[in-house]
Motif scaffolding. Structure first.
Motif, PDB file in Angstrom:
ATOM      1  N   HIS A   1       0.838  -1.205   0.000  1.00 40.43           N
ATOM      2  CA  HIS A   1       0.000   0.000   0.000  1.00 40.43           C
ATOM      3  C   HIS A   1       0.868   1.249   0.000  1.00 40.43           C
ATOM      4  CE1 HIS A   1       1.090  -0.515   4.130  1.00 40.43           C
ATOM      5  NE2 HIS A   1       0.416  -1.659   4.203  1.00 40.43           N
ATOM      6  N   THR A   2       0.305   2.354   0.397  1.00 42.36           N
ATOM      7  CA  THR A   2       1.046   3.622   0.295  1.00 42.36           C
ATOM      8  C   THR A   2       2.122   3.756   1.363  1.00 42.36           C
ATOM      9  OG1 THR A   2      -0.528   4.775   1.695  1.00 42.36           O
ATOM     10  CG2 THR A   2      -0.976   4.813  -0.664  1.00 42.36           C
ATOM     11  N   LEU A   3       2.196   2.806   2.293  1.00 38.23           N
ATOM     12  CA  LEU A   3       3.218   2.881   3.339  1.00 38.23           C
ATOM     13  C   LEU A   3       4.321   1.836   3.161  1.00 38.23           C
ATOM     14  CD1 LEU A   3       0.868   3.402   6.427  1.00 38.23           C
ATOM     15  CD2 LEU A   3       2.030   5.112   5.052  1.00 38.23           C
TER      16      LEU A   3
ATOM     17  N   THR B   1       3.684  12.985  11.841  1.00 36.98           N
ATOM     18  CA  THR B   1       4.410  11.986  12.629  1.00 36.98           C
ATOM     19  C   THR B   1       5.907  12.202  12.436  1.00 36.98           C
ATOM     20  OG1 THR B   1       4.490  10.426  10.806  1.00 36.98           O
ATOM     21  CG2 THR B   1       2.546  10.339  12.234  1.00 36.98           C
ATOM     22  N   PRO B   2       6.746  11.598  13.298  1.00 35.82           N
ATOM     23  CA  PRO B   2       8.199  11.772  13.127  1.00 35.82           C
ATOM     24  C   PRO B   2       8.689  11.292  11.761  1.00 35.82           C
ATOM     25  CG  PRO B   2       7.703  10.843  15.281  1.00 35.82           C
ATOM     26  CD  PRO B   2       6.411  10.859  14.524  1.00 35.82           C
ATOM     27  N   ASP B   3       7.982  10.335  11.158  1.00 39.71           N
ATOM     28  CA  ASP B   3       8.435   9.868   9.835  1.00 39.71           C
ATOM     29  C   ASP B   3       7.593  10.462   8.700  1.00 39.71           C
ATOM     30  OD1 ASP B   3       6.192   8.455  10.467  1.00 39.71           O
ATOM     31  OD2 ASP B   3       6.928   6.537   9.713  1.00 39.71           O
ATOM     32  N   ASP B   4       6.986  11.606   8.960  1.00 44.33           N
ATOM     33  CA  ASP B   4       6.337  12.387   7.891  1.00 44.33           C
ATOM     34  C   ASP B   4       5.247  11.610   7.155  1.00 44.33           C
ATOM     35  OD1 ASP B   4       8.308  14.400   8.417  1.00 44.33           O
ATOM     36  OD2 ASP B   4       9.692  13.306   7.112  1.00 44.33           O
ATOM     37  N   LEU B   5       4.417  10.935   7.901  1.00 45.34           N
ATOM     38  CA  LEU B   5       3.366  10.123   7.294  1.00 45.34           C
ATOM     39  C   LEU B   5       2.480  10.946   6.351  1.00 45.34           C
ATOM     40  CD1 LEU B   5       2.858   7.146   7.833  1.00 45.34           C
ATOM     41  CD2 LEU B   5       1.033   7.800   9.412  1.00 45.34           C
ATOM     42  N   TYR B   6       2.222  12.175   6.703  1.00 48.97           N
ATOM     43  CA  TYR B   6       1.343  13.026   5.889  1.00 48.97           C
ATOM     44  C   TYR B   6       2.150  13.991   5.022  1.00 48.97           C
ATOM     45  CZ  TYR B   6      -1.445  11.127   9.634  1.00 48.97           C
ATOM     46  OH  TYR B   6      -2.009  10.262  10.522  1.00 48.97           O
ATOM     47  N   GLY B   7       3.208  14.568   5.622  1.00 45.82           N
ATOM     48  CA  GLY B   7       4.012  15.568   4.907  1.00 45.82           C
ATOM     49  C   GLY B   7       4.707  14.998   3.682  1.00 45.82           C
ATOM     50  N   ARG B   8       4.871  13.673   3.651  1.00 51.55           N
ATOM     51  CA  ARG B   8       5.526  13.101   2.468  1.00 51.55           C
ATOM     52  C   ARG B   8       4.674  13.246   1.216  1.00 51.55           C
ATOM     53  NH1 ARG B   8       3.946   7.557   1.534  1.00 51.55           N
ATOM     54  NH2 ARG B   8       5.061   8.048  -0.340  1.00 51.55           N
ATOM     55  N   TRP B   9       3.404  13.650   1.357  1.00 48.50           N
ATOM     56  CA  TRP B   9       2.557  13.937   0.194  1.00 48.50           C
ATOM     57  C   TRP B   9       2.596  15.419  -0.182  1.00 48.50           C
ATOM     58  CZ3 TRP B   9       1.251   9.954  -2.568  1.00 48.50           C
ATOM     59  CH2 TRP B   9       1.135   8.691  -1.946  1.00 48.50           C
TER      60      TRP B   9
ATOM     61  N   TYR C   1      13.093  10.701   2.930  1.00 45.74           N
ATOM     62  CA  TYR C   1      12.900   9.271   3.225  1.00 45.74           C
ATOM     63  C   TYR C   1      14.126   8.464   2.826  1.00 45.74           C
ATOM     64  CZ  TYR C   1      10.718   4.623   3.139  1.00 45.74           C
ATOM     65  OH  TYR C   1      10.409   3.315   3.359  1.00 45.74           O
ATOM     66  N   ALA C   2      14.744   8.812   1.715  1.00 47.26           N
ATOM     67  CA  ALA C   2      15.930   8.098   1.226  1.00 47.26           C
ATOM     68  C   ALA C   2      16.865   9.112   0.567  1.00 47.26           C
ATOM     69  CB  ALA C   2      15.548   7.010   0.231  1.00 47.26           C
ATOM     70  N   PRO C   3      17.734   9.761   1.375  1.00 44.96           N
ATOM     71  CA  PRO C   3      18.610  10.813   0.810  1.00 44.96           C
ATOM     72  C   PRO C   3      19.535  10.306  -0.293  1.00 44.96           C
ATOM     73  CG  PRO C   3      18.543  10.964   3.207  1.00 44.96           C
ATOM     74  CD  PRO C   3      17.824   9.690   2.851  1.00 44.96           C
ATOM     75  N   ASP C   4      19.759   8.992  -0.355  1.00 47.18           N
ATOM     76  CA  ASP C   4      20.617   8.497  -1.443  1.00 47.18           C
ATOM     77  C   ASP C   4      19.824   8.179  -2.711  1.00 47.18           C
ATOM     78  OD1 ASP C   4      19.272   6.176  -0.812  1.00 47.18           O
ATOM     79  OD2 ASP C   4      21.082   4.937  -0.607  1.00 47.18           O
ATOM     80  N   GLY C   5      18.516   8.411  -2.684  1.00 46.99           N
ATOM     81  CA  GLY C   5      17.706   8.210  -3.882  1.00 46.99           C
ATOM     82  C   GLY C   5      17.500   6.755  -4.266  1.00 46.99           C
ATOM     83  N   SER C   6      17.674   5.848  -3.328  1.00 49.72           N
ATOM     84  CA  SER C   6      17.573   4.422  -3.667  1.00 49.72           C
ATOM     85  C   SER C   6      16.205   3.822  -3.356  1.00 49.72           C
ATOM     86  CB  SER C   6      18.636   3.624  -2.890  1.00 49.72           C
ATOM     87  OG  SER C   6      18.347   3.672  -1.500  1.00 49.72           O
ATOM     88  N   ARG C   7      15.376   4.546  -2.604  1.00 47.38           N
ATOM     89  CA  ARG C   7      14.104   3.970  -2.153  1.00 47.38           C
ATOM     90  C   ARG C   7      13.021   5.025  -2.142  1.00 47.38           C
ATOM     91  NH1 ARG C   7      15.795   3.530   3.060  1.00 47.38           N
ATOM     92  NH2 ARG C   7      13.840   2.611   3.778  1.00 47.38           N
ATOM     93  N   THR C   8      11.781   4.553  -2.006  1.00 50.06           N
ATOM     94  CA  THR C   8      10.669   5.455  -1.758  1.00 50.06           C
ATOM     95  C   THR C   8       9.654   4.699  -0.918  1.00 50.06           C
ATOM     96  OG1 THR C   8       9.088   7.022  -2.747  1.00 50.06           O
ATOM     97  CG2 THR C   8       9.309   4.864  -3.814  1.00 50.06           C
ATOM     98  N   ARG C   9       8.614   5.416  -0.503  1.00 52.10           N
ATOM     99  CA  ARG C   9       7.604   4.780   0.329  1.00 52.10           C
ATOM    100  C   ARG C   9       6.287   4.730  -0.439  1.00 52.10           C
ATOM    101  NH1 ARG C   9       7.199   7.037   6.278  1.00 52.10           N
ATOM    102  NH2 ARG C   9       7.318   8.942   5.059  1.00 52.10           N
TER     103      ARG C   9
ATOM    104  N   ASN D   1       8.805  12.363  -8.292  1.00 45.30           N
ATOM    105  CA  ASN D   1       9.637  11.599  -9.232  1.00 45.30           C
ATOM    106  C   ASN D   1       9.710  10.124  -8.858  1.00 45.30           C
ATOM    107  OD1 ASN D   1      10.227  13.876 -10.710  1.00 45.30           O
ATOM    108  ND2 ASN D   1      12.143  14.294  -9.625  1.00 45.30           N
ATOM    109  N   THR D   2       9.346   9.790  -7.629  1.00 46.60           N
ATOM    110  CA  THR D   2       9.415   8.392  -7.199  1.00 46.60           C
ATOM    111  C   THR D   2       8.094   7.666  -7.457  1.00 46.60           C
ATOM    112  OG1 THR D   2       8.717   8.704  -4.885  1.00 46.60           O
ATOM    113  CG2 THR D   2      11.042   9.121  -5.390  1.00 46.60           C
ATOM    114  N   TYR D   3       7.167   8.336  -8.128  1.00 45.51           N
ATOM    115  CA  TYR D   3       5.881   7.739  -8.524  1.00 45.51           C
ATOM    116  C   TYR D   3       5.706   7.851 -10.034  1.00 45.51           C
ATOM    117  CZ  TYR D   3       4.197   6.942  -3.808  1.00 45.51           C
ATOM    118  OH  TYR D   3       4.035   6.457  -2.540  1.00 45.51           O
ATOM    119  N   GLY D   4       4.843   6.984 -10.574  1.00 46.23           N
ATOM    120  CA  GLY D   4       4.592   6.985 -12.019  1.00 46.23           C
ATOM    121  C   GLY D   4       5.317   5.842 -12.717  1.00 46.23           C
ATOM    122  N   TRP D   5       5.586   4.774 -11.961  1.00 51.16           N
ATOM    123  CA  TRP D   5       6.415   3.683 -12.467  1.00 51.16           C
ATOM    124  C   TRP D   5       5.655   2.365 -12.555  1.00 51.16           C
ATOM    125  CZ3 TRP D   5      10.632   5.799 -14.296  1.00 51.16           C
ATOM    126  CH2 TRP D   5      11.174   6.942 -13.691  1.00 51.16           C
TER     127      TRP D   5
END
Ligand code: FEO
Ligand code: CA
Ligand code: CA
Ligand code: CA
Length: 729
Positions: free
Chosen positions: A220-222, A315-323, A241-249, A343-347
């Motif tokens: 899901h989205t998490l 939340t501390p892990d930006d559950l909402y702010g990441r949108w 979430y991933a400063p090295d650009g290797s992941r997304t949530r 950029n981490t969506y649309g794949w």
């Protein structure tokens, strides 16, 4: 049906301001108006290139699939009538059962779904999501591995594209001053999107899903996701979430789907852009010209369709702010905010259903756009693997991906490691449909053609830039704008590819912008309500790759089928000669049964709904070039225009029949089948979505599938024949 609560609906909106036109502009330049409006379009230039089609096509060899080359000699059921009932209608001799509904539990610890908006939001992490869409059946062997011929036990992988909040929550979304104030509702929505993997079993002629299978899984989205291919670990992908650009949530708006020859599932991110919050008046001044060109092309702006980023506190892990996709941090690269999150969506995302702990991988080599699905071409040892992909928005394009590595069947059980070989290293192409019935695949490669640093309005920097901004690269390449490409389907008989073009309205495809592959403009006369102008009933194009080679860079095409009311003008609208037994509107789902060779066509319609609910049809197609050239004269009431095209032979009731009609206000989406062709799984999406609920009286737009006064639920059904035979023939 497009979600009517969205205003505007993003997939009904064009963000393609490129000057790409079709060949028809060229044709106009060459031919006088008198010639165009002349009757016999016998111009030598319009000789059907498909007449010289290769007949040496090697039948695809899909490991474990039914014998290639089989085809449905004839349809074996009586067509069902159009219906406005709140029910699934099937031909005599067929039956269905409801298998997997919104909210159904995926673990023994999760209770039955209350279906009143009061289910614990956290429980949705292990419930069926909403808006069931693309789907694939993977046979499950006794050893827990993929067994391609297993038709009694399988893993059904399916997408949950979106939500209908009016039915998901007690009384829809709680919003005050534009802000979501109930974090529980938002959590429920986070989980209700994505993908479900569910074990399904047949016993004693009855199908059920296994409630506590170890394979059952929700994505899901998490869910943590790896980024793979040319764009991973590049500056485009840097987030907090991933400063090295290797992941997304997460993954979102998973529309249609696909699969690989090594037994993994592909889920495709379609209208992802609309979920992000980006207030242009605030963010635009902080952005570069390149970033602004990209946001404009992909339609990234606004509050976010579900306003997820508005929940406070975060939340501390930006559950909402990441949108929130605005530039908020002080960093140069975006490691302190989510300015690059879009950029981490649309794949296209690869998931191994047989490895429940595995991390899904977003395969960036397949390009970033409004992915409908990814459909595997013919699989042959020693030949590249090919996936066909539609970008479902107005005026968008058809793409294909060709692996650089030729297929080696030793990888048939390779899991995500096989994906690393075939899906991270390949060529991305976009289609141009030409006036003479031929077409070209144009490679989207940095430094080739116009895809360079000199391109305007978007100068490309490298191949990562090209895949992240594939729609801009396709503009530069001169691709043909199509009437909203949805599914593609590959004929197991001959490798020809069918693409549904669901519809166009008058603003996206006015009379002046018709072309050979999108050739029709008319007034769809409704029996009630407002007429619709444009191409509201859609059509299906098909093409044959040159030399029968899926990796070829040219093809020949024709229009397989035009949607229309049976009563419409046979010369300008009902060109395919549809009758009451098979008339339809707005094709979307398109899928060939490997077992029977039947082509299934599902509809996502808002035009013919004065007469019938959405439906599923069965077809037995011929091949590209079995019809001929045709001139279609269209009128918008002010002027008229003749367009030259190529149209396949009429199918007639013999080879095209309505098989199913769904309940009220639904869309017929995902299609999957057991390898023996004796169980057909269908997804019924968002019944009752168009009618706003009257909670006090439980008057909803539909009560399917539970009946009575129940809220409607998206659901998977399984269709079988009373005599146990193959479906459709
Ligand atoms: Fe999600 Fe293109 O339908
Ligand atoms: Ca829908
Ligand atoms: Ca679709
Ligand atoms: Ca659709």
């Amino acid at each position: 049906m497009t979600d009517s609560r969205l205003s505007p609906s993003r997939d009904d909106e064009s963000t393609n301001t490129s000057g790409n036109t079709s060949f028809d502009a060229v044709l106009h330049a060459r031919l006088s108006r008198r010639q165009l409006l002349g009757s016999a379009l016998g111009a030598a230039a319009l000789t059907l290139a498909g007449a010289g089609l290769p007949n040496a096509f090697a039948a695809p060899a899909v490991p474990g699939a039914a014998a290639p080359g089989r085809r449905a000699a004839r349809l074996g059921f009586a067509p069902v009538a159009k219906s406005l009932e709140d029910a699934v209608v099937l031909p005599d001799g067929y039956r269905y059962s409801v298998l997997f509904r919104l909210g159904d539990p995926l673990a023994a610890s999760i209770g039955e779904y209350l279906n009143n908006g009061e289910d614990d939001p956290a429980s949705f992490a292990l419930r069926a999501g909403d808006h069931h869409d693309g789907m694939h059946y993977f046979g499950l062997g006794a050893n827990g591995r993929h067994h391609r011929d297993e038709s009694r036990r399988g893993l059904l992988c399916m997408n949950h594209e979106a939500i209908t909040p009016e039915y998901l929550h007690a009384r829809g979304q709680t919003v005050a001053d534009g802000v979501r104030t109930d974090a529980g509702e938002v959590l429920r929505e986070f989980y209700a999107h994505g993908v479900a993997i569910v074990e399904t079993i047949e016993a004693g002629g009855k199908w059920r899903y296994e409630r506590d299978s170890r394979f059952n899984r929700r994505i899901h989205t998490l869910t943590d996701m790896a980024l793979a291919g040319p764009a991973t670990k590049t500056r485009y992908m840097v987030t907090k979430y991933a400063p090295d650009g290797s992941r997304t949530r997460g993954t979102v708006n998973n529309c249609a789907s696909g699969h690989t020859p090594w037994g993994t599932y592909l889920t495709c991110e379609e209208n992802w852009a609309s979920y992000f919050r980006r207030i242009a008046a605030v963010d635009d001044p902080r952005r570069s010209a390149k970033e602004l060109a990209a946001f404009a092309r992909y339609g990234v702006r606004g509050n976010g369709r579900e306003r997820w980023a508005t929940v406070t506190p975060d939340t501390p892990d930006d559950l909402y702010g990441r949108w929130n996709a605005m530039k908020l941090g002080a960093s140069d690269d975006g490691n302190d905010d989510y300015r690059n999150a879009t950029n981490t969506y649309g794949w296209v995302v690869e998931i191994d259903p047989f490895a429940p702990a595995s991390t899904p991988k977003k395969r960036t080599a397949l390009g970033r756009f409004a992915h409908e699905g990814a459909w595997l071409g013919p699989v042959q040892s020693g030949a590249p693997l090919v996936w066909y992909m539609g970008c479902d928005s107005r005026d968008e394009y058809l793409y294909k991906y060709v692996s650089n590595l030729p297929w080696n069947p030793v990888d048939a059980d390779g899991g995500l490691a096989a994906g690393d070989k075939y899906l991270d290293d390949g060529r991305l192409y976009v289609a141009r449909f030409d006036a003479d019935g031929s077409g070209k695949w144009i490679e989207l490669r940095f430094g080739v053609g116009n895809v360079t640093r000199a391109n305007a309005p978007y100068p490309f920097a490298d191949q990562a830039d090209v895949v992240v901004h594939a729609q801009l690269a396709a503009d530069a390449a001169g691709a043909t704008k199509m009437d909203r490409p949805e599914w593609a389907a590959v004929n197991p008989k001959n490798g020809e590819v069918y693409v549904s073009l669901t519809k166009a309205n008058a603003s996206s495809r006015p009379l002046a912008e018709l072309d050979a592959a999108n050739p029709r403009f008319y007034n769809d006369r409704k029996t009630t309500g407002q007429d619709r102008q444009g191409n509201p009933n859609g059509h299906v194009v098909r093409f044959a790759e040159a030399g029968g080679d899926a990796g070829a860079t040219s093809f020949t095409w024709d229009v397989f089928l035009f949607g229309a009311r049976a009563s419409a003008d046979a010369r300008a609208v009902n060109i395919s000669g549809l009758t009451d037994a098979n008339d339809f509107s707005s094709p979307d789902g398109l899928w060939f049964s490997p077992a029977t060779g039947v082509l299934w066509i599902g509809t996502d319609d808002r035009a013919y709904t004065d007469v019938t609910n959405c439906m599923l049809l069965a077809a037995v197609p011929g091949s590209v070039g079995d019809g001929g050239p045709r001139t279609i004269v269209s009128s918008d009431g002010v002027s008229s225009r003749a367009v030259n095209t190529y149209v396949g032979a009429q199918l007639g009731e013999e080879n095209l029949r309505r098989f199913l009609v769904g309940p009220k206000e639904c869309e017929i989406t995902g299609l999957a089948e057991t390898p023996d062709g004796r169980a057909l799984f269908i997804n019924i999406q968002h019944p009752g979505e168009a009618t706003r609920p009257a909670y006090a009286t439980a008057r909803f737009g539909s009560h399917w599938p539970d009946g009575g006064r129940a809220r409607p639920r998206s659901a998977t059904i399984v269709i079988t024949r009373e005599d146990g035979g193959e479906i459709g023939i």
